[in-house]
Design an enzyme around this catalytic site. Structure first.
Site, short mmCIF file in Angstrom:
data_model
loop_
_atom_site.label_atom_id
_atom_site.label_comp_id
_atom_site.label_asym_id
_atom_site.label_seq_id
_atom_site.Cartn_x
_atom_site.Cartn_y
_atom_site.Cartn_z
N GLU A 134 0.85 -1.21 0.00
CA GLU A 134 0.00 0.00 0.00
C GLU A 134 0.88 1.25 0.00
OE1 GLU A 134 -1.91 -0.22 3.79
OE2 GLU A 134 -3.24 -1.86 3.22
N LYS A 136 2.37 4.61 1.45
CA LYS A 136 2.56 5.07 2.83
C LYS A 136 2.27 6.57 2.88
CE LYS A 136 5.79 5.05 6.66
NZ LYS A 136 5.60 6.43 7.03
N ASP A 138 1.88 10.27 4.32
CA ASP A 138 2.57 11.11 5.27
C ASP A 138 1.55 11.90 6.07
OD1 ASP A 138 5.04 11.56 6.12
OD2 ASP A 138 5.62 12.93 4.50
N TYR A 245 -6.15 1.68 7.53
CA TYR A 245 -5.27 0.60 7.05
C TYR A 245 -5.03 -0.53 8.04
CZ TYR A 245 -1.97 3.83 9.31
OH TYR A 245 -1.37 4.67 10.17
N LYS A 333 10.97 3.24 2.02
CA LYS A 333 10.94 4.70 1.83
C LYS A 333 11.55 5.11 0.51
CE LYS A 333 9.76 6.35 6.05
NZ LYS A 333 10.60 7.26 6.77
N CYS A 427 21.55 45.18 7.26
CA CYS A 427 20.34 44.66 6.62
C CYS A 427 20.36 45.02 5.13
CB CYS A 427 19.10 45.27 7.29
SG CYS A 427 17.57 44.95 6.38
N CYS A 430 17.40 47.79 4.52
CA CYS A 430 17.40 49.15 5.07
C CYS A 430 18.76 49.60 5.63
CB CYS A 430 16.34 49.27 6.16
SG CYS A 430 16.83 48.50 7.71
N CYS A 445 17.42 42.08 11.66
CA CYS A 445 17.64 43.49 11.34
C CYS A 445 17.16 44.31 12.53
CB CYS A 445 16.85 43.86 10.09
SG CYS A 445 16.60 45.62 9.92
N CYS A 451 12.74 49.70 8.67
CA CYS A 451 13.00 48.76 7.58
C CYS A 451 11.73 48.50 6.75
CB CYS A 451 13.51 47.46 8.16
SG CYS A 451 13.95 46.25 6.93
S1 IVH Z 1 0.40 -0.12 8.85
C1 IVH Z 1 1.62 -2.01 13.14
N1 IVH Z 1 -0.02 1.10 6.58
O1 IVH Z 1 3.41 5.08 8.93
C2 IVH Z 1 1.83 -0.87 12.22
N2 IVH Z 1 0.96 2.35 8.32
O2 IVH Z 1 6.17 5.01 9.82
C3 IVH Z 1 0.61 -0.58 11.41
N3 IVH Z 1 1.40 4.70 7.75
O3 IVH Z 1 2.73 4.23 12.27
C4 IVH Z 1 0.88 0.46 10.42
N4 IVH Z 1 0.60 4.61 5.71
O4 IVH Z 1 1.15 5.88 11.02
C5 IVH Z 1 0.46 1.22 7.83
N5 IVH Z 1 -0.48 2.02 4.51
C6 IVH Z 1 -0.03 2.15 5.75
C7 IVH Z 1 0.48 3.38 6.24
C8 IVH Z 1 0.98 3.43 7.54
C9 IVH Z 1 1.15 5.38 6.64
C10 IVH Z 1 2.01 5.29 8.95
C11 IVH Z 1 1.52 4.76 10.25
C12 IVH Z 1 2.73 4.13 10.90
C13 IVH Z 1 3.82 4.91 10.26
C14 IVH Z 1 5.17 4.21 10.34
#
Ligand code: IVH
Length: 698
Positions: A134, A136, A138, A245, A333, A427, A430, A445, A451
């Site tokens: 899946e 990930k 942010d 998730y 990552k 600066c 100014c 500054c 300024c």
């Molecule tokens: S599974 C037991 N799936 O990334 C851990 N986490 O860096 C279950 N995160 O703590 C997490 N997308 O907050 C999972 N598709 C995804 C995710 C995901 C983002 C986050 C989550 C986790 C953190 C770890």
């Protein structure tokens, strides 16, 4: 920002004593950045730098596991919850994920699982091991508790064991179902990520900038900052979304595989991380990674990698957890997107509060699909720490952050005549002098009132409610007048009448609005000294300090003269200021920097001529015997500190003197008093012991 020392390469041969110190140092750095990231939503380093810091710690700790500090960051999942929200204990801990940065790391992850399960692979991967991959996201992980299908509690991860109760805030998120659809267990916890889509993030930052608020560094910080509002009505205005998730606790089994769980979550009404894929081999995992990497910039939200999870929940159970992460899942990552280019120049930007930020002017370069020609250098320290020089070949990075950064500079390719960058002492806008602030890497500054870069912000403060309180002169009008060239400094406000006819010609202005504005300005031509001092916007001088200065110096000429002398390093004036209760060195330095700048003095003098500045009335004369008396303290008091004693005396209406003169009424003598006692005796001034003085104050 960050002053962190680069971490030593893992290949160095460490002596145990050195390793112990280094582990403690790295742990402290990690904690500091955790606090900035999670506690304040204000990271000082990029995610990639943070990961490399953690990597350095992990490598060294692997060599010397027995030397890990007590508060080992490897054993800590997240960041302890903040005060302000009530706490929620997680029945099933909310864990983090281990990271993979290379195909080899992914191969190791898969091999580790085989080994742990005792599966013989004969060089081939066991067909029974299936994964779900899946994106990930942010954002911020969040656990939602549903009882009888109704959302009852929402909590942040916190430290993994205890989180913050953010139920009121989460209820404002449209993609979080308040009520589950279909069949569900009596109780179930759904876990997922709260995040902000890229378009909503950009719109929010635009609005913040228009309102003179600091923009968020990236969507993740924006989501965190929005979710952690104690006032849920603010959260409601931010467009947050939720992806589900995983599951936490549940009163009955929900699904046998991650694939089935995804189906179930979807039918309950949740949005899922898409596009997901079923993968059976490492090659398929890596193909998915490459595919998502390619689609990344087209996704409407920021992702920082992908997550691989063992599909079979029974296997997940068997694999279990190690320290802060499950064995059955890993985050792969993305590398930060980087490119090499030449640093053409370093320019200095002056922010609206006077902070100087160095900016790298680059030979335009394509970094992961985006043309970059400027990058932030944060501050003077950062340039020194990374030894960045004009003309250098530098590595530029975009890592989830919106603002590109300079990672490093290649000293090998440097011209023989290159020289370190010298930060300007004036600066660039100014030409006022630049001051360095202790405990804070920023340079600033000092021409606050003069300024042009700070003009609008200073004027906005000047007319604000607790300062001059000029009604009808809001932010937009200030901007309009600045653009017309009518407004440069506060004095110009009191000359706006000159532009009355021109103003009447302008769109949006009528006879009534013009005369109202001019009347509001006229009404403030008479101003109390304390308001004037506060309105000047001298760094560190808030309302309370302004009032205190006015109480002490009483009238404008006396105050202004004293401030000028403080800036000129006049010993008596400095001692007098220092002797006031609650005045510290930082404040004295700030006042001194401000009044040392001739431009600022000129603006104040010009302004003073246009105003009638009211004297600060003497404190209400009390009938206390100390009222109106001048008291000098000398020596060390036993029962209280000097400042407390002074505050007490002032509260009874007494004035505090710094030296003995014929105007002194009492000398209060503590232990180890110096020459003041002799002088007081010679002048026939009443000398009080500490006990006698305390009696008098009662
Ligand atoms: S599974 C037991 N799936 O990334 C851990 N986490 O860096 C279950 N995160 O703590 C997490 N997308 O907050 C999972 N598709 C995804 C995710 C995901 C983002 C986050 C989550 C986790 C953190 C770890």
């Amino acid at each position: 920002m960050s002053k962190s020392k680069a971490h030593e390469p893992a290949t160095k041969n460490w002596l145990p004593l050195e390793a112990k110190a280094e582990l403690a140092r790295l742990a402290q750095e990690i904690r500091k950045h955790d606090a900035l990231y999670h506690g304040e939503d204000k990271p000082a380093i990029s995610d990639a730098e943070y990961d490399s810091l953690r990597g350095a710690y992990r490598d060294l700790r692997a060599q010397f596991p027995e030397l890990a500090p007590v508060d080992d960051p490897e054993k800590q999942v997240g960041y302890a919850p903040q005060a302000g929200f009530s706490k929620v204990g997680h029945q099933v801990p909310m864990l983090s994920l281990g990271n993979a940065f290379s195909p080899d790391d992914v191969t190791d992850f898969v091999a580790r699982i085989h080994r742990y399960l005792g599966w013989k692979t004969d060089g081939k991967e066991a067909a029974a091991l299936r994964f779900v991959a899946e994106p990930k996201i942010d954002g911020l992980s969040c656990s939602l508790r549903y009882e009888q299908g109704k959302l009852t509690v929402a909590a942040t991860r916190g430290d993994g064991v205890t989180g913050e109760n953010i139920t009121a805030n989460v209820r404002t998120i449209a993609t979080v179902p308040q009520q589950l659809h279909g069949n569900y267990p009596d109780m179930v916890e759904v876990r997922g990520e709260v995040y902000m889509a890229r378009a909503d993030f950009l719109a929010l930052n635009q609005a913040r900038q228009a309102a003179q608020e600091e923009p968020f560094a990236n969507p993740r910080n924006a989501a965190a900052g929005s979710l952690r509002q104690l006032d849920a009505t603010i959260t409601a205005q931010r467009k947050l979304r939720f992806f589900a998730y995983a599951l936490g606790a549940a009163s009955a089994p929900v699904a046998a595989t991650q694939t089935a769980l995804r189906q179930q979550l979807k039918s309950w009404g949740f949005t899922l991380n898409e596009p997901a894929a079923a993968c059976a081999t490492t090659a398929e995992l890596l193909a998915y990674f490459a595919r998502i990497g390619g689609e990344r910039s087209a996704l409407p939200f920021d992702i920082d990698g992908v997550v691989y999870k063992v599909d079979d929940c029974a296997l997940q159970e068997r694999l279990g957890f190690v320290s802060r992460a499950p064995r059955w899942a890993i985050a792969h990552k993305f590398a930060a997107e980087q490119a090499q280019t030449r640093l053409k120049a370093i320019t200095i930007q002056v922010g609206r509060t006077g902070v100087l930020t160095p900016v790298a002017e680059l030979e335009p370069v394509n970094v992961g699909g985006v043309m970059v020609s400027r990058a932030t250098l944060h501050n003077a320290d950062e340039i020194v720490r990374k030894d960045i020089r004009v003309g250098d070949s530098v590595t530029v990075q975009r890592a989830g952050d919106v603002i590109p950064q300079i990672v490093s500079s290649d000293a090998g390719k440097r011209a023989a005549d290159s020289a370190p960058f010298t930060f300007p002492t004036q600066c660039p806008v100014c030409h006022s002098h630049v001051v360095e602030q202790e405990d804070y890497a920023a340079r600033r500054c000092s021409g606050g009132l003069f300024c042009p870069a700070q003009q609008q912000e200073k004027l906005r403060h000047f007319v604000s409610r607790d300062a001059f309180n000029i009604e009808g002169l809001g932010e937009q009008r200030i901007e309009e007048f600045i653009q017309l060239g009518w407004l440069h400094s506060p004095a110009d406000i009191f000359r706006l009448g000159q532009h009355k006819d021109a103003l009447l010609q302008r769109e949006g202005w009528k006879e009534k609005s013009v005369s109202n504005l001019l009347a509001a300005i006229e009404a403030r031509r008479t101003i109390p000294l304390a308001k004037l001092i506060y309105a000047l916007g001298i760094p560190q001088v808030g309302e309370v300090t302004a009032k205190q200065l006015a109480m002490h110096y009483r009238n404008y000429p006396h105050w202004y003269d004293a401030m000028r002398r403080v800036a000129a390093n006049d010993e008596t004036a400095r001692t007098e200021l220092d002797d006031l209760p609650n005045i510290d060195q930082a404040l004295i330095a700030s006042v001194s920097d401000f009044f040392a700048e001739a431009h600022n003095r000129a603006v104040i003098e010009e302004l003073a001529q246009l105003l009638r500045i009211e004297e600060q009335a003497a404190p209400v004369a009390s009938d206390h015997p100390l009222a109106g008396k001048t008291i000098v303290f000398t020596g060390t008091l036993q029962s209280m500190g000097r400042n407390e004693a002074k505050a007490k005396a002032e509260s009874l209406g007494a004035k505090i003197g710094s030296g003995i003169s014929k105007n002194t009424d009492y000398l209060v003598m503590g232990e180890d008093a110096g020459s003041k006692a002799d002088k007081a005796k010679a002048l026939g001034i009443t000398i009080l012991s500490e006990a006698e003085w305390i009696k008098l104050t009662e």
